[in-house]
Structure formats: C-alpha cells, structure tokens
Design a protein around this motif. Structure first.
Motif, PDB file in Angstrom:
ATOM      1  N   ARG A  37     -78.615  47.012  59.412  1.00 17.07           N
ATOM      2  CA  ARG A  37     -77.784  46.761  60.361  1.00 17.07           C
ATOM      3  C   ARG A  37     -76.854  45.540  59.864  1.00 17.07           C
ATOM      4  O   ARG A  37     -75.715  45.597  59.977  1.00 17.07           O
ATOM      5  N   ALA A  38     -77.543  44.700  59.637  1.00 10.19           N
ATOM      6  CA  ALA A  38     -76.844  43.258  59.298  1.00 10.19           C
ATOM      7  C   ALA A  38     -76.097  43.317  58.291  1.00 10.19           C
ATOM      8  O   ALA A  38     -74.805  42.837  58.056  1.00 10.19           O
ATOM      9  N   PHE A  39     -76.560  44.203  57.209  1.00  7.51           N
ATOM     10  CA  PHE A  39     -75.948  44.180  55.821  1.00  7.51           C
ATOM     11  C   PHE A  39     -74.718  45.219  55.946  1.00  7.51           C
ATOM     12  O   PHE A  39     -73.773  44.808  55.309  1.00  7.51           O
ATOM     13  N   THR A  40     -74.782  45.946  56.744  1.00  3.95           N
ATOM     14  CA  THR A  40     -73.394  47.034  57.176  1.00  3.95           C
ATOM     15  C   THR A  40     -72.480  46.403  58.050  1.00  3.95           C
ATOM     16  O   THR A  40     -71.296  47.182  58.340  1.00  3.95           O
ATOM     17  N   ALA A  41     -72.705  45.339  58.763  1.00  6.72           N
ATOM     18  CA  ALA A  41     -72.012  45.252  60.106  1.00  6.72           C
ATOM     19  C   ALA A  41     -70.518  44.803  59.972  1.00  6.72           C
ATOM     20  O   ALA A  41     -69.618  45.283  60.368  1.00  6.72           O
ATOM     21  N   LYS A  42     -70.447  43.875  58.832  1.00  8.15           N
ATOM     22  CA  LYS A  42     -69.107  43.443  58.352  1.00  8.15           C
ATOM     23  C   LYS A  42     -68.402  44.273  57.892  1.00  8.15           C
ATOM     24  O   LYS A  42     -67.279  44.758  57.984  1.00  8.15           O
ATOM     25  N   PRO A  43     -68.833  45.221  56.721  1.00  9.77           N
ATOM     26  CA  PRO A  43     -68.012  46.293  56.155  1.00  9.77           C
ATOM     27  C   PRO A  43     -67.711  47.158  57.221  1.00  9.77           C
ATOM     28  O   PRO A  43     -66.630  47.777  57.066  1.00  9.77           O
ATOM     29  N   ASP A  44     -68.729  47.584  58.108  1.00 11.90           N
ATOM     30  CA  ASP A  44     -68.211  48.735  58.979  1.00 11.90           C
ATOM     31  C   ASP A  44     -67.014  48.312  59.980  1.00 11.90           C
ATOM     32  O   ASP A  44     -66.197  49.242  60.355  1.00 11.90           O
ATOM     33  N   GLN A  45     -66.905  46.919  60.249  1.00 11.09           N
ATOM     34  CA  GLN A  45     -65.827  46.503  61.057  1.00 11.09           C
ATOM     35  C   GLN A  45     -64.472  46.819  60.408  1.00 11.09           C
ATOM     36  O   GLN A  45     -63.662  47.374  60.833  1.00 11.09           O
ATOM     37  N   LEU A  46     -64.536  46.426  58.842  1.00  8.89           N
ATOM     38  CA  LEU A  46     -63.280  46.310  58.237  1.00  8.89           C
ATOM     39  C   LEU A  46     -62.977  48.155  57.888  1.00  8.89           C
ATOM     40  O   LEU A  46     -61.815  48.270  57.845  1.00  8.89           O
ATOM     41  N   LEU A  47     -64.013  48.713  57.818  1.00  6.56           N
ATOM     42  CA  LEU A  47     -63.572  50.178  57.409  1.00  6.56           C
ATOM     43  C   LEU A  47     -63.225  50.904  58.820  1.00  6.56           C
ATOM     44  O   LEU A  47     -62.265  51.494  58.589  1.00  6.56           O
ATOM     45  N   GLU A  48     -63.682  50.518  60.040  1.00  7.02           N
ATOM     46  CA  GLU A  48     -63.370  51.133  61.160  1.00  7.02           C
ATOM     47  C   GLU A  48     -61.854  50.859  61.510  1.00  7.02           C
ATOM     48  O   GLU A  48     -61.087  51.730  61.813  1.00  7.02           O
ATOM     49  N   ALA A  49     -61.436  49.526  61.084  1.00  5.03           N
ATOM     50  CA  ALA A  49     -60.089  49.139  61.174  1.00  5.03           C
ATOM     51  C   ALA A  49     -59.116  50.205  60.548  1.00  5.03           C
ATOM     52  O   ALA A  49     -57.835  50.390  60.820  1.00  5.03           O
ATOM     53  N   ARG A  50     -59.699  50.580  59.468  1.00  3.47           N
ATOM     54  CA  ARG A  50     -58.768  51.442  58.662  1.00  3.47           C
ATOM     55  C   ARG A  50     -59.018  53.030  58.922  1.00  3.47           C
ATOM     56  O   ARG A  50     -58.310  53.760  58.132  1.00  3.47           O
ATOM     57  N   GLY A  51     -59.967  53.296  59.668  1.00  4.81           N
ATOM     58  CA  GLY A  51     -60.205  54.683  60.032  1.00  4.81           C
ATOM     59  C   GLY A  51     -61.162  55.257  58.958  1.00  4.81           C
ATOM     60  O   GLY A  51     -61.068  56.518  58.759  1.00  4.81           O
ATOM     61  N   LEU A  52     -61.783  54.316  58.273  1.00  2.00           N
ATOM     62  CA  LEU A  52     -62.648  54.811  57.170  1.00  2.00           C
ATOM     63  C   LEU A  52     -64.154  54.632  57.700  1.00  2.00           C
ATOM     64  O   LEU A  52     -64.573  54.072  58.667  1.00  2.00           O
ATOM     65  N   GLN A  53     -65.144  55.311  56.683  1.00  2.00           N
ATOM     66  CA  GLN A  53     -66.480  55.158  57.027  1.00  2.00           C
ATOM     67  C   GLN A  53     -67.099  54.506  55.771  1.00  2.00           C
ATOM     68  O   GLN A  53     -66.750  54.311  54.863  1.00  2.00           O
ATOM     69  N   ARG A  54     -68.596  54.492  55.907  1.00  2.00           N
ATOM     70  CA  ARG A  54     -69.343  54.273  55.017  1.00  2.00           C
ATOM     71  C   ARG A  54     -69.334  54.885  53.536  1.00  2.00           C
ATOM     72  O   ARG A  54     -69.553  54.540  52.663  1.00  2.00           O
ATOM     73  N   VAL A  55     -69.129  56.276  53.824  1.00  2.00           N
ATOM     74  CA  VAL A  55     -69.048  56.929  52.554  1.00  2.00           C
ATOM     75  C   VAL A  55     -67.789  56.581  51.722  1.00  2.00           C
ATOM     76  O   VAL A  55     -67.908  56.384  50.549  1.00  2.00           O
ATOM     77  N   HIS A  56     -66.774  56.274  52.568  1.00  5.74           N
ATOM     78  CA  HIS A  56     -65.490  55.528  51.520  1.00  5.74           C
ATOM     79  C   HIS A  56     -66.029  54.298  50.924  1.00  5.74           C
ATOM     80  O   HIS A  56     -65.558  54.181  49.741  1.00  5.74           O
ATOM     81  N   HIS A  57     -66.695  53.384  51.597  1.00  2.00           N
ATOM     82  CA  HIS A  57     -67.436  52.452  50.772  1.00  2.00           C
ATOM     83  C   HIS A  57     -67.937  52.642  49.471  1.00  2.00           C
ATOM     84  O   HIS A  57     -67.701  51.990  48.509  1.00  2.00           O
ATOM     85  N   ARG A  58     -68.773  53.507  49.839  1.00  2.00           N
ATOM     86  CA  ARG A  58     -69.634  53.765  48.502  1.00  2.00           C
ATOM     87  C   ARG A  58     -68.759  54.382  47.411  1.00  2.00           C
ATOM     88  O   ARG A  58     -69.093  54.099  46.408  1.00  2.00           O
ATOM     89  N   ILE A  59     -67.733  55.213  47.748  1.00  2.00           N
ATOM     90  CA  ILE A  59     -66.952  55.644  46.727  1.00  2.00           C
ATOM     91  C   ILE A  59     -66.191  54.693  46.117  1.00  2.00           C
ATOM     92  O   ILE A  59     -66.136  54.615  44.919  1.00  2.00           O
ATOM     93  N   LEU A  60     -65.716  53.771  46.941  1.00  2.00           N
ATOM     94  CA  LEU A  60     -64.654  52.571  46.316  1.00  2.00           C
ATOM     95  C   LEU A  60     -65.859  51.841  45.618  1.00  2.00           C
ATOM     96  O   LEU A  60     -65.347  51.192  44.591  1.00  2.00           O
ATOM     97  N   TYR A  61     -66.845  51.472  46.125  1.00  2.00           N
ATOM     98  CA  TYR A  61     -67.738  50.652  45.192  1.00  2.00           C
ATOM     99  C   TYR A  61     -68.041  51.229  43.823  1.00  2.00           C
ATOM    100  O   TYR A  61     -68.029  50.551  42.822  1.00  2.00           O
ATOM    101  N   PHE A  62     -68.415  52.407  43.808  1.00  2.00           N
ATOM    102  CA  PHE A  62     -68.716  53.157  42.642  1.00  2.00           C
ATOM    103  C   PHE A  62     -67.715  53.341  41.496  1.00  2.00           C
ATOM    104  O   PHE A  62     -67.632  53.077  40.175  1.00  2.00           O
ATOM    105  N   VAL A  63     -66.624  53.525  42.152  1.00  2.00           N
ATOM    106  CA  VAL A  63     -65.272  53.779  41.488  1.00  2.00           C
ATOM    107  C   VAL A  63     -64.906  52.241  40.797  1.00  2.00           C
ATOM    108  O   VAL A  63     -64.564  52.285  39.631  1.00  2.00           O
ATOM    109  N   GLY A  64     -65.110  51.138  41.655  1.00  2.00           N
ATOM    110  CA  GLY A  64     -64.891  49.896  41.174  1.00  2.00           C
ATOM    111  C   GLY A  64     -65.576  49.625  39.978  1.00  2.00           C
ATOM    112  O   GLY A  64     -65.215  48.775  39.152  1.00  2.00           O
ATOM    113  N   ARG A  65     -66.945  49.870  40.050  1.00  2.00           N
ATOM    114  CA  ARG A  65     -68.099  49.597  39.010  1.00  2.00           C
ATOM    115  C   ARG A  65     -67.899  50.311  37.928  1.00  2.00           C
ATOM    116  O   ARG A  65     -68.176  50.020  36.700  1.00  2.00           O
TER     117      ARG A  65
END
Length: 159
Positions: A37-65
């Motif tokens: 919960r602590a690990f995902t709290a800040k990214p969750d806030q940023l994602l929510e502001a854009r109407g996105l979810q954790r799955v979007h973060h995972r996609i962005l992360y692995f495409v970025g790497r």
C-alpha cells in the motif's frame, strides 16, 4: 524512524491459537500488504488524476525499460491475455503516452515505445517508487536479503 502498522490482534481471535511459525507468517503477510500500500500510494494518486490505473503503470514501466518491445513480448512479460492488455494499451496510445508502430521485421506485429509525455509520466510514477525504496534501503539493513526474498517469490510464478 519507526513506522507503526495496525496489525490484527491475534490474542483476541476466536480461532484456535496459531503456532509461532504461522503467527510469524501472518505478520509477514500483513507487513507485505501494508508495504505494498505504501509502495503504490503515490503512483496511485498520480494515475487517478489522469483516469488511469495500476495496469497502465505496469505497461508504461515495461515499455520504458524495453523500447520497441513487441506487443507479444509485453504480453509475456506481464503474464496477461491479449484481451486484458488491449483496452489499457489502446487508452495509453490514445492519450499519446505510448506510440505503436509496425514491426520492421514482421508487419503483423507492433512495437511499442514511450512518447515524451509517456516517459515523463513513467518517470514520475516509478521515480516515486525508486525514491521510497532508496529511502528504506538507506535506513534499513538487509537490502540484499530483501532482494533474495523478492527473487524467490518472483521465481514462484506459474510457468
């Protein structure tokens, strides 16, 4: 800095008393839950502001790497079906966060790359998590033990 975490009070349980090992493992499960919960709290806030979810973060992360990763490669990395990936990936493309282009060697496949906006968002999302990990690793002894545990857990994924 000590962090207080609300743990379940095992002493008031109506269940049979747990042996010490099971109680220790339950505490580890609870710590894992609260740490996640602590690990995902800040990214969750940023994602929510854009109407996105954790799955979007995972996609962005692995495409970025993995710039120019094929969709099939991303499916394997994430361990999801085409159907599960389709909607969030389309959303990221529509928001100009990911660019998809035909694979130069196989026109049936698509390669994925972060756009400048996608790279900026991914850096903010993962940067918050890297900062948190760096702070914790700096304050706690045992980074190598933690990495060994995480590697063992990751190795338990079904093939």
């Amino acid at each position: 800095m000590k962090i207080k975490v609300n743990m379940v009070d095992q002493s008031s349980s109506i269940l049979a008393p747990l042996d010490t090992r099971e109680a220790d493992l339950n505490q580890a499960l609870e710590l894992f839950h609260f740490a996640f919960r602590a690990f995902t709290a800040k990214p969750d806030q940023l994602l929510e502001a854009r109407g996105l979810q954790r799955v979007h973060h995972r996609i962005l992360y692995f495409v970025g790497r993995n710039p120019e990763i094929r969709v099939s490669g991303l499916l394997g990395t994430l361990g999801v079906t085409k159907q599960a990936l389709h909607a969030p990936l389309r959303q990221l493309v529509a928001m100009n966060l990911i660019q998809d282009s035909p694979d130069a060697t196989d026109k049936r496949g698509k390669c994925l790359t972060l756009t400048a906006d996608g790279a900026k968002l991914e850096a903010a999302l993962s940067g918050a998590q890297r900062k948190l990990l760096a702070n914790v690793f700096d304050q706690a002894d045992g980074e190598s033990a933690w990495r060994a545990v995480m590697a063992q857990l990751a190795g338990q994924l079904p093939k």
